[in-house]
Write an enzyme that holds these catalytic residues in place. Structure first.
Site, mmCIF file in Angstrom:
data_model
loop_
_atom_site.group_PDB
_atom_site.id
_atom_site.type_symbol
_atom_site.label_atom_id
_atom_site.label_comp_id
_atom_site.label_asym_id
_atom_site.label_seq_id
_atom_site.Cartn_x
_atom_site.Cartn_y
_atom_site.Cartn_z
ATOM 1 N N ASP A 131 19.030 48.836 16.240
ATOM 2 C CA ASP A 131 19.533 47.750 15.410
ATOM 3 C C ASP A 131 20.223 48.282 14.159
ATOM 4 O O ASP A 131 20.952 47.558 13.488
ATOM 5 C CB ASP A 131 18.379 46.828 14.995
ATOM 6 C CG ASP A 131 18.356 45.545 15.811
ATOM 7 O OD1 ASP A 131 19.397 45.202 16.396
ATOM 8 O OD2 ASP A 131 17.305 44.899 15.879
ATOM 9 N N GLY A 187 -19.634 91.671 28.079
ATOM 10 C CA GLY A 187 -18.513 90.859 28.547
ATOM 11 C C GLY A 187 -17.285 91.711 28.762
ATOM 12 O O GLY A 187 -17.101 92.746 28.112
ATOM 13 N N GLU A 188 -16.415 91.280 29.682
ATOM 14 C CA GLU A 188 -15.252 92.094 30.047
ATOM 15 C C GLU A 188 -13.908 91.431 29.720
ATOM 16 O O GLU A 188 -12.870 91.855 30.195
ATOM 17 C CB GLU A 188 -15.302 92.426 31.546
ATOM 18 C CG GLU A 188 -16.607 93.047 31.993
ATOM 19 C CD GLU A 188 -17.046 94.212 31.115
ATOM 20 O OE1 GLU A 188 -16.213 95.101 30.841
ATOM 21 O OE2 GLU A 188 -18.221 94.220 30.682
ATOM 22 N N GLY A 189 -13.940 90.349 28.932
ATOM 23 C CA GLY A 189 -12.685 89.742 28.490
ATOM 24 C C GLY A 189 -12.125 88.706 29.443
ATOM 25 O O GLY A 189 -10.910 88.523 29.502
ATOM 26 N N ARG A 210 26.943 39.783 1.860
ATOM 27 C CA ARG A 210 26.437 41.106 1.469
ATOM 28 C C ARG A 210 25.057 41.378 2.043
ATOM 29 O O ARG A 210 24.288 42.145 1.488
ATOM 30 C CB ARG A 210 26.408 41.220 -0.047
ATOM 31 C CG ARG A 210 25.701 40.037 -0.714
ATOM 32 C CD ARG A 210 25.784 40.096 -2.218
ATOM 33 N NE ARG A 210 25.264 38.874 -2.827
ATOM 34 C CZ ARG A 210 25.191 38.680 -4.145
ATOM 35 N NH1 ARG A 210 25.592 39.634 -4.971
ATOM 36 N NH2 ARG A 210 24.730 37.543 -4.618
ATOM 37 N N LYS A 265 19.075 39.451 25.448
ATOM 38 C CA LYS A 265 19.044 40.911 25.389
ATOM 39 C C LYS A 265 18.464 41.512 26.669
ATOM 40 O O LYS A 265 18.982 42.493 27.205
ATOM 41 C CB LYS A 265 18.231 41.361 24.177
ATOM 42 C CG LYS A 265 18.862 40.958 22.842
ATOM 43 C CD LYS A 265 17.901 41.153 21.678
ATOM 44 C CE LYS A 265 18.515 40.652 20.378
ATOM 45 N NZ LYS A 265 17.586 40.726 19.236
ATOM 46 N N VAL A 291 12.891 45.238 16.466
ATOM 47 C CA VAL A 291 11.894 44.332 15.909
ATOM 48 C C VAL A 291 12.590 42.990 15.720
ATOM 49 O O VAL A 291 13.490 42.856 14.883
ATOM 50 C CB VAL A 291 11.321 44.854 14.585
ATOM 51 C CG1 VAL A 291 10.328 43.854 14.008
ATOM 52 C CG2 VAL A 291 10.648 46.203 14.791
ATOM 53 N N GLN A 292 12.217 42.020 16.528
ATOM 54 C CA GLN A 292 12.862 40.710 16.471
ATOM 55 C C GLN A 292 12.457 39.993 15.190
ATOM 56 O O GLN A 292 11.278 39.770 14.934
ATOM 57 C CB GLN A 292 12.469 39.877 17.693
ATOM 58 C CG GLN A 292 13.170 38.539 17.784
ATOM 59 C CD GLN A 292 14.655 38.683 18.043
ATOM 60 O OE1 GLN A 292 15.072 39.515 18.841
ATOM 61 N NE2 GLN A 292 15.445 37.878 17.358
ATOM 62 N N PRO A 350 31.444 29.230 19.332
ATOM 63 C CA PRO A 350 30.845 30.463 19.890
ATOM 64 C C PRO A 350 31.845 31.216 20.762
ATOM 65 O O PRO A 350 32.958 30.756 20.970
ATOM 66 C CB PRO A 350 29.695 29.916 20.725
ATOM 67 C CG PRO A 350 30.176 28.569 21.184
ATOM 68 C CD PRO A 350 30.999 28.012 20.047
ATOM 69 N N GLY A 351 31.406 32.357 21.285
ATOM 70 C CA GLY A 351 32.220 33.160 22.191
ATOM 71 C C GLY A 351 32.986 34.270 21.514
ATOM 72 O O GLY A 351 33.835 34.907 22.149
ATOM 73 N N GLY A 352 32.673 34.522 20.243
ATOM 74 C CA GLY A 352 33.369 35.585 19.526
ATOM 75 C C GLY A 352 32.476 36.767 19.227
ATOM 76 O O GLY A 352 32.244 37.626 20.073
#
Length: 1003
Positions: A240, A488-490, A288, A171, A214-215, A387-389
């Protein structure tokens, strides 16, 4: 007209090609039983192939002994004189070759359709390579559209199984070929389920990762619920296709809104390569499983096939297989399906990978599928090898899903932009805050970086800085003000309103950083809120009345120091040096060892030893006795203030511990400083304060993120939010975002300390300075009656008086000059009150521009929220594009007295400074101790440019008296007190809760 010529096909090829080539032809002929190919149509061969030399061939059926009868007719154009007979013969032989090759090809096709069918091999290797080449082009296109972008894939493995390692390497190799940024996370076999889930959660939240695998199997010695782990993967990253959500969408037919499991997806791709339409076909799936069988059934069904699912318990399995136009086998049993079961011409997809004994192989076994391949290929129309398919297609489809996930991500992705939901203002209705976990996700924080502290606030772990260390910083804006009235002035209100306007209205990543409310009562004249009106932090009761634990931890740390000083002073008079040595360096199993802090003390004493067993008597005495002068011991209040300043000025846990170790708690009888490191408590202090170093995340009324962190008192410290809060916010907003921070009080005190102390320590340089001014404060500086906190304003402040206001603008001009001394563009924000007239506001803006401000704008963010600061936000945007020439007010290497003089003259307008005898003595001592190069922090009243709080306007020609100096070596500055400084609490204010039902309003 030439006579017909008869010859065998073997003779024809022998004459044309010689014995070597004819051998291979014979082999082909024997293999294909050419005798069965002789029933050719009597149509002219010119209908099947072109002629090149004007010769037309006709073939007629011959006998069954492989003899073909050929009729050669010369074309209308005869051989010319220039053409020799040999050349003519050569030309005829070439045409004979073309004819024969065409007949053989045609015969082979006809033979394939006869009773002796030979399956076409569907190669997964070839198809997967085609898929990967296409994905490589798509990734390159992404990178062109979004430079630097790469799809991200993470493979999470538990344990170290050889077969899993092999699959993972395949992978990773495929990802590298395509251009996917793939990472392998391997957890040990001791990993628990919780550890696995935590890793999955971290990857889910990482926007740079678009696919998570997740392997399986999870090779752990601890019990792990595979179903729970699989479903923990975010559905949008489940490439997956194994989560219940993706499986559910597939079963419902939502194929465009889910990820299809890779093996079934690969099978569908192989089927499409055959050219056989799935629609209307009878399909049989054997198996299944959730990985192959079940999703394969759904895929075929939603591609309009009639699907039957079989399994090991199915009766008459051969009969079911015999009806299949498309057969997919994933039962996991070697050569389970026999060739005689397969329907002639069927498509057979073999998903099985099994090993059976084979002595001819070096390993003693060979790989076979679930279908008996030699017999099945005699009847199938198409078949995949093993294999190979299917195997190579599984990896290719995994890469395809990852690229598809990245595409979906890019549909809503704007580089450097948050996906944040801002809250619309609801006049006359309580403003509800969104959950802090949601806010954290919106601004790009991971769950592991967030420690919820109730529903509406959370502490942020410092790990986020390491994760974002390569992220460019955003624009840095500091908000200051003119010298204010006691009300205070904000300034903070304007800072929050500006951040709201930048974020909600201009769609720019914006963060505000403000100080936590000061310790003590919050029911003073300025009210309970942090900010005000529709530009404040919510929920009000949490931010102001429910402490985050920071001040409690500081008090605990201070008590540790004071108790340790007391203990040392006591036992140094009671115990012998050997007894003290046994307490400080206890003997354990025949060994003594020193701590890092003790090792530093030894080096400071000039003792170059690390083994306590080798200490001499003199060295032991010097090591154990601090000889503290009790008259020089610090007090708990000063210690707490310095610890708060250390938290504010530290950029990491390591720096905090280094600063804590430098705190001078007393002087010994020889005049040398005694530090917390000498007391061997710098490590414990760091442990106590570790949690207090984390900024607190909250939000404004409109959902703009805010960091609250530290509250160093401006009169005896620098009075700004922490460096860590600013640094984290600057990374989070990205290169195009803005961070709005504040400095304490006016430009003469707070802004000067912000630059000369905070920026000198942080290495950060602001891009824009915003100065908040009000008509009310400027009238006070113009001669209006004094303002007393908690009492009604005199009528002069609610009536228009342009002359008085213009006189007060001398103070505005002085403060503009103060801000410009640091070389940055300045914008004056005039915070509008309901009693201000348009003429007054225009006068202040005009005076500010004449004084040299980049711009001056009116702000109504108290009543309108971010919309009231939109003009300010746009001005800040324009100013941030300018190239400033930031500079400090003084060089830190000049003498401390010169630093004091520079600040007093350039910031306050003083003629000179006057050091008291005590201040001179202290300054000489600190210079001797090596603290003379520290910045200076002048502690004076914030109610005037001078040291006299009643002196308004822009006073000049006064002398600033310095009465005392304290070395805050841990914080990194000299605190210089003036005779006007009140380091205790301010004069009592009339509480603001009268007439308010705060408990009812907070419910």
């Amino acid at each position: 007209m030439k006579q017909p010529t008869s010859f065998t096909v073997q003779q024809l090829y022998f004459n044309l090609f010689g014995p070597v080539q004819a051998f291979s032809v014979h082999h082909v002929i024997d293999s294909l039983s050419l005798s069965k190919l002789c029933s050719l149509d009597r149509a002219p061969l010119s209908a099947y192939f072109p002629t090149h030399t004007g010769i037309v061939w006709n073939a007629a059926a011959g006998s069954s002994d492989n003899t073909l009868v050929w009729e050669l007719r010369t074309a209308q154009f005869p051989v010319t004189a220039e053409e020799t007979l040999a050349e003519s013969r050569e030309r005829e032989q070439l045409d004979m070759f073309a004819l024969t090759a065409s007949v053989l090809r045609r015969g082979a096709l006809r033979y394939r359709d006869s009773q002796c069918t030979m399956a076409t091999i569907v190669s997964g290797n070839k198809t997967s390579q085609q898929v990967k080449e296409q994905l490589k082009k798509e990734v390159a296109e992404m990178n062109t559209q979004f430079p630097g972008f790469r799809p991200g894939l993470v493979v999470l493995q538990v344990g170290d199984r050889d077969d899993s390692n092999l699959y993972i390497s395949m992978k990773l190799k495929a990802a590298a070929e395509i251009g996917i940024n793939a990472n392998h996370i391997r957890l040990p076999e001791t990993a628990t389920e919780d550890e696995v889930l935590q890793r999955i959660l971290a990857v889910n939240e990482n926007p740079a990762v678009h696919g998570l695998i997740v392997q399986l199997p999870l090779d752990s010695i601890n019990p792990i619920n595979t179903e729970k782990v699989t479903n923990a993967v975010a559905p949008e990253k489940d490439v997956d296709g194994l989560t219940s959500i993706n499986a559910g969408k597939l079963s419902r037919g939502d194929l465009g809104d889910c990820f299809i499991p890779c093996t079934p997806n690969g099978c569908m791709e192989l089927i499409s390569q055959t050219g056989v339409s799935v629609m209307g076909k009878n399909a049989v799936v054997i198996g299944r499983s959730k990985i192959v069988g079940a999703p394969m059934h759904d895929l075929l069904l939603w591609n309009h096939a009639t699907v039957t699912t079989c399994h090991s318990k199915t009766l008459n399995l051969a009969e079911q297989v015999g009806r299949a136009d498309i057969l997919v086998v994933g039962a996991g049993r070697a050569e389970m399906v026999k060739g005689e079961w397969v329907k002639e011409g069927a498509v057979v997809i073999d998903c099985g990978i099994n090993h059976i004994p084979d002595r001819s192989k070096a390993s003693g076994k060979r790989v076979v599928g679930d279908v008996h391949y030699p017999s099945a290929k005699e009847r199938a129309g198409y078949i995949t090898p093993v294999p190979g398919g299917v195997g190579p297609m599984t990896v290719a489809m995994l890469m395809k899903n990852t690229v598809e996930s990245a595409k979906r991500f890019l549909q809503t992705y704007t580089p450097g932009k948050w996906n944040i939901m801002y809250t619309k203002k609801k006049p006359q209705e309580p403003q509800q805050s969104k959950p802090v976990a949601q806010l954290a996700r919106e601004v790009g924080l991971f769950s592991e970086e967030v420690e919820p502290y109730g529903r509406s606030r959370a502490k942020i772990r410092l790990d986020v800085l390491k994760r974002m260390e390569k992220q460019p910083d955003g624009k840095y804006v500091v908000v200051t003000g003119i010298t204010s009235t006691p009300l205070g002035e904000g300034k903070r209100t304007t800072a929050l309103g500006l951040a709201q306007a930048l974020g909600a209205l201009l769609n720019i990543n914006a963060f505000a950083c403000v100080q936590e409310p000061s310790p003590g009562s919050c029911f003073g004249a300025m009210g309970v809120a942090v900010g005000g009106g529709y530009s404040q932090i919510i929920p009000l009761e949490e931010v102001s009345l429910q402490p985050s634990g920071q001040n409690e931890l500081i008090s605990a740390a201070s008590r540790v120091v004071m108790d340790t000083i007391k203990a040392h002073a006591h036992y140094e008079t009671k115990l012998s040096e050997k007894a003290l040595f046994d307490l400080l360096v206890p003997l354990r199993e025949g060994q003594r060892s020193v701590s890092p802090a003790q090792l530093s003390r030894l080096k400071k004493l000039g003792i170059e030893k690390s083994d306590p067993l080798t200490f001499t008597g003199t060295e032991i005495r010097r090591f154990v006795r601090l000889d503290i002068d009790p008259e020089t011991t610090t007090d708990s209040g000063s210690l707490e203030n310095e610890i708060m300043a250390i938290l504010s000025l530290s950029s990491s846990e390591e720096e905090m511990q280094q600063r804590l170790a430098k705190i001078v708690v007393a002087t010994n009888k020889s005049g040398d400083p005694v530090t917390t490191e000498d007391l061997n408590i710098s490590g414990p202090l760091a442990m106590v304060l570790k949690d207090a170093l984390k900024p607190v995340l909250m939000q404004t009324v409109e959902g703009t993120p805010v960091f609250l962190h530290t509250s160093p008192l401006d009169d005896i410290a620098h009075g700004s939010p922490s460096i860590l809060a600013d640094k984290i916010a600057l990374k989070m907003v990205g290169s195009k975002g803005f961070v709005v921070t504040e400095s304490g009080h006016g430009a003469d005190t707070g802004l000067e300390k912000f630059f000369n102390i905070k920026c000198r320590n942080s290495g950060l340089q602001p891009d824009v300075v915003v100065m908040v001014a009000t008509v009310r404060a400027l009238k006070m500086h113009g001669g209006a009656p004094p303002v007393q906190a908690g009492l009604p304003l005199p009528k002069e402040y609610s009536q228009e008086n342009l002359e008085q206001l213009e006189r007060g603008c001398c103070h505005l001009r002085r403060q503009v000059e103060n801000a410009q001394a640091f070389g940055l563009p300045l914008i004056v924000a005039v915070n509008k009150f309901s009693s201000d007239t348009d003429a007054e506001l225009e006068l202040v803006c005009g005076q500010a521009r004449q004084a040299g401000a980049f711009d001056a704008v009116q702000c109504t963010n108290w009543s309108e929220g971010g919309a009231g600061a939109l003009a300010l936000a746009e001005a800040v945007q324009r100013a941030a594009k300018l190239t400033g020439s930031f500079r400090f007010l003084y060089d830190s290497q000049i003498p401390a007295a010169d630093k004091l003089r520079t600040v007093a003259q350039k910031m306050y307008g003083a003629k000179d400074i006057e050091l008291s005898p005590k201040a001179k003595e202290k300054l000489a001592l600190y210079t001797k101790q090596g603290f003379g190069n520290l910045p200076v922090c002048i502690a004076k009243t914030h109610l005037s440019l001078s040291n006299d709080p009643m002196m308004k306007g822009a006073p000049t020609n006064f002398v600033l008296p310095i009465t005392d100096i304290k070395a805050n070596a841990g914080a990194g500055f000299l605190c210089c007190l003036t005779d006007s400084t009140n380091t205790e609490m301010d004069d009592p204010m009339w509480p603001c809760f009268h007439g308010n039902n705060l408990y009812h309003d907070s419910k």
